[in-house]
Each structure stands twice: as structure tokens, then as C-alpha cells.
Design an enzyme around this catalytic site. Sequence first.
Site, PDB file in Angstrom:
ATOM      1  N   HIS A  46       0.817  -1.209   0.000  1.00  7.64           N
ATOM      2  CA  HIS A  46       0.000   0.000   0.000  1.00  7.64           C
ATOM      3  C   HIS A  46       0.855   1.266   0.000  1.00  7.64           C
ATOM      4  O   HIS A  46       0.512   2.247  -0.655  1.00  7.64           O
ATOM      5  CB  HIS A  46      -0.921  -0.001   1.225  1.00  7.64           C
ATOM      6  CG  HIS A  46      -1.908   1.121   1.254  1.00  7.64           C
ATOM      7  ND1 HIS A  46      -3.149   1.035   0.667  1.00  7.64           N
ATOM      8  CD2 HIS A  46      -1.843   2.349   1.793  1.00  7.64           C
ATOM      9  CE1 HIS A  46      -3.796   2.161   0.847  1.00  7.64           C
ATOM     10  NE2 HIS A  46      -3.028   2.990   1.529  1.00  7.64           N
TER      11      HIS A  46
ATOM     12  N   HIS B  17      -9.500   2.800  -1.389  1.00  5.80           N
ATOM     13  CA  HIS B  17      -9.653   2.279  -0.033  1.00  5.80           C
ATOM     14  C   HIS B  17     -10.480   0.998  -0.140  1.00  5.80           C
ATOM     15  O   HIS B  17     -11.571   0.879   0.400  1.00  5.80           O
ATOM     16  CB  HIS B  17     -10.340   3.307   0.867  1.00  5.80           C
ATOM     17  CG  HIS B  17      -9.618   3.536   2.148  1.00  5.80           C
ATOM     18  ND1 HIS B  17     -10.240   3.720   3.348  1.00  5.80           N
ATOM     19  CD2 HIS B  17      -8.292   3.606   2.432  1.00  5.80           C
ATOM     20  CE1 HIS B  17      -9.347   3.912   4.308  1.00  5.80           C
ATOM     21  NE2 HIS B  17      -8.151   3.841   3.763  1.00  5.80           N
TER      22      HIS B  17
ATOM     23  N   ASP C   2       0.153  15.084   5.753  1.00  9.63           N
ATOM     24  CA  ASP C   2      -0.999  14.516   6.430  1.00  9.63           C
ATOM     25  C   ASP C   2      -0.647  13.127   6.943  1.00  9.63           C
ATOM     26  O   ASP C   2       0.313  12.503   6.490  1.00  9.63           O
ATOM     27  CB  ASP C   2      -2.202  14.448   5.493  1.00  9.63           C
ATOM     28  CG  ASP C   2      -2.136  13.258   4.558  1.00  9.63           C
ATOM     29  OD1 ASP C   2      -1.200  13.235   3.730  1.00  9.63           O
ATOM     30  OD2 ASP C   2      -2.973  12.358   4.660  1.00  9.63           O
TER      31      ASP C   2
ATOM     32  N   GLU D 142      -7.351   8.025  -4.961  1.00  9.31           N
ATOM     33  CA  GLU D 142      -6.736   6.958  -4.185  1.00  9.31           C
ATOM     34  C   GLU D 142      -7.807   5.938  -3.823  1.00  9.31           C
ATOM     35  O   GLU D 142      -8.992   6.262  -3.720  1.00  9.31           O
ATOM     36  CB  GLU D 142      -6.106   7.540  -2.915  1.00  9.31           C
ATOM     37  CG  GLU D 142      -5.064   6.647  -2.271  1.00  9.31           C
ATOM     38  CD  GLU D 142      -4.251   7.424  -1.240  1.00  9.31           C
ATOM     39  OE1 GLU D 142      -3.115   7.823  -1.547  1.00  9.31           O
ATOM     40  OE2 GLU D 142      -4.776   7.629  -0.128  1.00  9.31           O
TER      41      GLU D 142
ATOM     42  N   GLN E 173      -9.855   2.053   9.868  1.00  8.80           N
ATOM     43  CA  GLN E 173      -9.857   3.351  10.531  1.00  8.80           C
ATOM     44  C   GLN E 173     -11.286   3.820  10.796  1.00  8.80           C
ATOM     45  O   GLN E 173     -12.225   3.414  10.113  1.00  8.80           O
ATOM     46  CB  GLN E 173      -9.141   4.384   9.655  1.00  8.80           C
ATOM     47  CG  GLN E 173      -7.753   3.962   9.233  1.00  8.80           C
ATOM     48  CD  GLN E 173      -7.720   3.328   7.866  1.00  8.80           C
ATOM     49  OE1 GLN E 173      -8.626   2.593   7.479  1.00  8.80           O
ATOM     50  NE2 GLN E 173      -6.673   3.608   7.115  1.00  8.80           N
TER      51      GLN E 173
ATOM     52  N   HIS F 136      -9.931  -2.758   0.384  1.00  9.23           N
ATOM     53  CA  HIS F 136     -10.171  -3.789   1.387  1.00  9.23           C
ATOM     54  C   HIS F 136     -10.799  -3.246   2.673  1.00  9.23           C
ATOM     55  O   HIS F 136     -11.654  -3.911   3.256  1.00  9.23           O
ATOM     56  CB  HIS F 136      -8.870  -4.545   1.675  1.00  9.23           C
ATOM     57  CG  HIS F 136      -8.645  -5.687   0.713  1.00  9.23           C
ATOM     58  ND1 HIS F 136      -9.036  -5.635  -0.602  1.00  9.23           N
ATOM     59  CD2 HIS F 136      -8.067  -6.902   0.888  1.00  9.23           C
ATOM     60  CE1 HIS F 136      -8.714  -6.766  -1.196  1.00  9.23           C
ATOM     61  NE2 HIS F 136      -8.117  -7.557  -0.315  1.00  9.23           N
TER      62      HIS F 136
ATOM     63  N   TYR G  13       4.249   0.576  -2.984  1.00  3.39           N
ATOM     64  CA  TYR G  13       3.894   0.189  -4.352  1.00  3.39           C
ATOM     65  C   TYR G  13       4.933  -0.768  -4.933  1.00  3.39           C
ATOM     66  O   TYR G  13       5.326  -0.651  -6.082  1.00  3.39           O
ATOM     67  CB  TYR G  13       3.756   1.423  -5.246  1.00  3.39           C
ATOM     68  CG  TYR G  13       2.686   2.380  -4.806  1.00  3.39           C
ATOM     69  CD1 TYR G  13       1.363   2.204  -5.184  1.00  3.39           C
ATOM     70  CD2 TYR G  13       2.984   3.464  -3.990  1.00  3.39           C
ATOM     71  CE1 TYR G  13       0.374   3.073  -4.768  1.00  3.39           C
ATOM     72  CE2 TYR G  13       1.996   4.338  -3.557  1.00  3.39           C
ATOM     73  CZ  TYR G  13       0.692   4.144  -3.959  1.00  3.39           C
ATOM     74  OH  TYR G  13      -0.284   5.000  -3.538  1.00  3.39           O
TER      75      TYR G  13
ATOM     76  N   GLU H  85      -3.265   4.305  12.310  1.00  4.92           N
ATOM     77  CA  GLU H  85      -3.735   5.111  11.184  1.00  4.92           C
ATOM     78  C   GLU H  85      -4.952   5.945  11.577  1.00  4.92           C
ATOM     79  O   GLU H  85      -5.823   6.224  10.745  1.00  4.92           O
ATOM     80  CB  GLU H  85      -4.054   4.202   9.993  1.00  4.92           C
ATOM     81  CG  GLU H  85      -2.811   3.511   9.452  1.00  4.92           C
ATOM     82  CD  GLU H  85      -3.127   2.451   8.407  1.00  4.92           C
ATOM     83  OE1 GLU H  85      -4.171   2.571   7.743  1.00  4.92           O
ATOM     84  OE2 GLU H  85      -2.324   1.510   8.267  1.00  4.92           O
ATOM     85  N   SER H  86      -5.015   6.327  12.842  1.00  6.20           N
ATOM     86  CA  SER H  86      -6.098   7.197  13.278  1.00  6.20           C
ATOM     87  C   SER H  86      -6.194   8.398  12.344  1.00  6.20           C
ATOM     88  O   SER H  86      -5.181   8.968  11.942  1.00  6.20           O
ATOM     89  CB  SER H  86      -5.844   7.681  14.715  1.00  6.20           C
ATOM     90  OG  SER H  86      -5.960   6.625  15.628  1.00  6.20           O
TER      91      SER H  86
ATOM     92  N   ASP I 296      -4.822  15.007   1.743  1.00  8.63           N
ATOM     93  CA  ASP I 296      -3.733  15.106   0.767  1.00  8.63           C
ATOM     94  C   ASP I 296      -3.816  16.424  -0.001  1.00  8.63           C
ATOM     95  O   ASP I 296      -2.805  17.086  -0.243  1.00  8.63           O
ATOM     96  CB  ASP I 296      -3.805  13.938  -0.236  1.00  8.63           C
ATOM     97  CG  ASP I 296      -3.231  12.655   0.338  1.00  8.63           C
ATOM     98  OD1 ASP I 296      -2.320  12.735   1.183  1.00  8.63           O
ATOM     99  OD2 ASP I 296      -3.688  11.575  -0.065  1.00  8.63           O
TER     100      ASP I 296
END
Length: 420
Positions: free
Chosen positions: A55, A104, A278, A102, A250, A106, A58, A322-323, A126
Amino acid sequence: MTLDTVKHATGTPETELPWKELGLKEDEYARIREILGRRPTGAELAMYSVMWSEHCSYKSSKVHLKQFGEKAPENDALLVGIGENAGVVDVGQGYAVTFKVESHNHPSYIEPYQGAATGVGGIVRDILAMGARPVAVMDPLRFGAADHPDTKRVLPGVVAGIGGYGNCLGLPNIGGEVVFDSCYQGNPLVNALCVGVMKHEDIHLAKASGAGNKVILYGARTGGDGIGGVSVLASETFDDTKPTKRPAVQVGDPFQEKLLIECTLEVFREKLVAGIQDLGGAGLSCATSELASAGSGGMRVELDTVPLRDATLSPEEILMSESQERMCAIVEPRHVDRFMEICEKWDVIATVIGEVTEGERLEIFWHGEQIVDVPPGTVAHEGPTYHRPYTRPEWQDALQADDAGRLPARPRPGSFASRS
């Protein structure tokens, strides 16, 4: 339990660490040991595992993605390209548009609402990190067969998550598409795109320069949600013999993000920030290593100063968390007080967690004990690269045609799993 410090790691080379459980291969773990000249500490292993994941690094697709940079024709419109949080394009009269898409995937399959919602939140940050005001979102989606029972489970939550988070931010969804096909059974594609607008002079980059400048973490407190998401969850395949990894998804708070947006834009207007990043995938592991790697020096971080929602989190968990709704800013000492004033005005928690150093190392401490001492570039940019087979394996066709209602089976040994 003994804290796994750099000193302790140096003196206990035989200690076994859970590198396999964190998604690393044996040769990747050996490479980490070679880089450090010793075994990694638990905290260092946590950082490498998330940053070298599919992730974040890459490692299967960058051999292809890099062609966008290598084959791009010369032009004056592209102001910021590959390597930053988002692309920036000149649209005339001193204005620019920044945008990024981007996935998300799974997380949205496991917990459709929060998985999709936090996908929107991450992409908005971002855009914000580039110095732009986010103005709109889009969402191209791919689901399995329309009449499949699991599609009926996933689709409503994904649509509600995207709409709910974006609506709370006041961002219109200006376009999207939905395609149903059995090839997406068990692995939907949930893509979020955000567009922002700025002036040329407002562009901000993710780098930590200037020895003595402060590292400020601001936004939401750090919790246990999303721990290991990008390393274990994002490229994981699922079967019906294991518990679902819901804790790795998250949890978003769009109202906190709205405050974060307005706070950040005011900080930008007063030119208080020297660099910004970020926190999304890989959390503090990503923000600290990428900022330090892109800057002109090193970085020292006091991890025990990070504001927590859960006081029982270990250093490794804090680095992997990853809060959502968090950002990291590099601020000159003379601007710190004013930066804090603006954060307080918007009811945003802000804490100085470290500073930029003259060295070339990322050093992280826990209650005065050093738990990380790494070259930041090796964490952020020097993960492994793989040349995967181009053809679709036969097991994948059988997987997608499996009985209705079943989770996808694990691929047989020697085959490869779909990327998040």
C-alpha cells in the site's frame, strides 16, 4: 516487559521478532538488518513493515507507475508532479488546481461505511497538505455482480460512507460511476478523488528543513484504530476461517476534519508552516520518515508526547496507528506560539513532538530511551521492488466464480494476492 531500545537490540541479535506476522518476507527482513547493521527494534520493525507494504511502497506496481514520470512530455502546466501528496496543474491567472485519486478497497470490503468514509477523509487531507482548499470530490466504484448477496452488503455502506463524510465537510460530489462485474466479487474498488484550488504561491511541500524547526502533530488524538492497516489489511486476502480484522479499519470523524481544514488554511494564510504532511496510511511512521527524507537534515521525535485516546498503546502501536484527522507540520520556533493560538481557536489539539536536526537520521525516543535510529530514506523510499507476472492466474477466475455469500478463499501457495 523490557523496552526494546536501540541499545537493547544491538546487544540481543538473536531475539526473534514477528516480521512474518507484519507482512514482511524473509529476504526483506534480512535487508532491514543489513541496512541497520543489527536487528531492528520492535518500533523500527513496525515502521519498516508499514512503509515497505504494498500500500505504501507500491513494490509491485511502481515499476509501471514510474513510467508516468519517465514518459511525461515536457510542459509548463504541471507545477507539482510525482513524489508529493498530490499533483498541481496551472490553470492560468496565477491559479492552480490540485487533485488526487486513491483507493480504499479492502477496508471498504471489511467495514463498508468507515472504509469508504475514511478513504474520502484521507484524500481530502492530501489536497489540504498541498496548500489548497478542497472544493469537490468524485467516486468511481466497482462492485461484484449486482445480484450477488455480498454486493448488497457492501454497496449501501460504501455509498453512505462517501456521501456522509463529504457532506459533513460541505464538499459536493460532482461525479462518479458504478460498474458491476463478477470479477470484483470479494474485492471491490472504492476510489475517492478530491479536487482543490489554490494560487501558485500557496503551494506547500512535504519536507522537514531547517535545524531547530519544530515538529508539531495536530488534529485528532491517536487511537488504536487502523493499526497495521496498510501492512496487514490492505494487501490481505480473506477467508472464512479467520476472524475479520475490523480493528484494522480506521474510524473517521468528519467534523474534526472540517475543523482541521479551516485551521490549516488559516495557518497557511499567515505563512507559519515550513513543511507539512498529512497522516493517513502508516500514520506517524509515514509522516516522520517522509518529512525527514525529503528535507535537508534529520529528525528527533519524543513519541511519548503524542496525545492519545488510549493510554495503553505501545510505542509500536503509536507508530503504526492510522487514526484519522491528523497532520504533521514543520514550524520555525518564532512561529510556534501563533500556530498554537490558531489551533486553539479552532479547537484542534496541537503538540510539539520533536524537532528537525542537523544529522541525517530519524531518531525516536520513548520516555528518554531511544527506540528508533534509522536513515529515513530507507524507510520512506527504498522498499523492495518486484516484477510480477502480467497474466491473470487461473485461480483468480475460479475465486470470482465461487458460491454466493462466501468470502474469497486464500490463493494457493506460489500465487499472488490482489493489491488493496
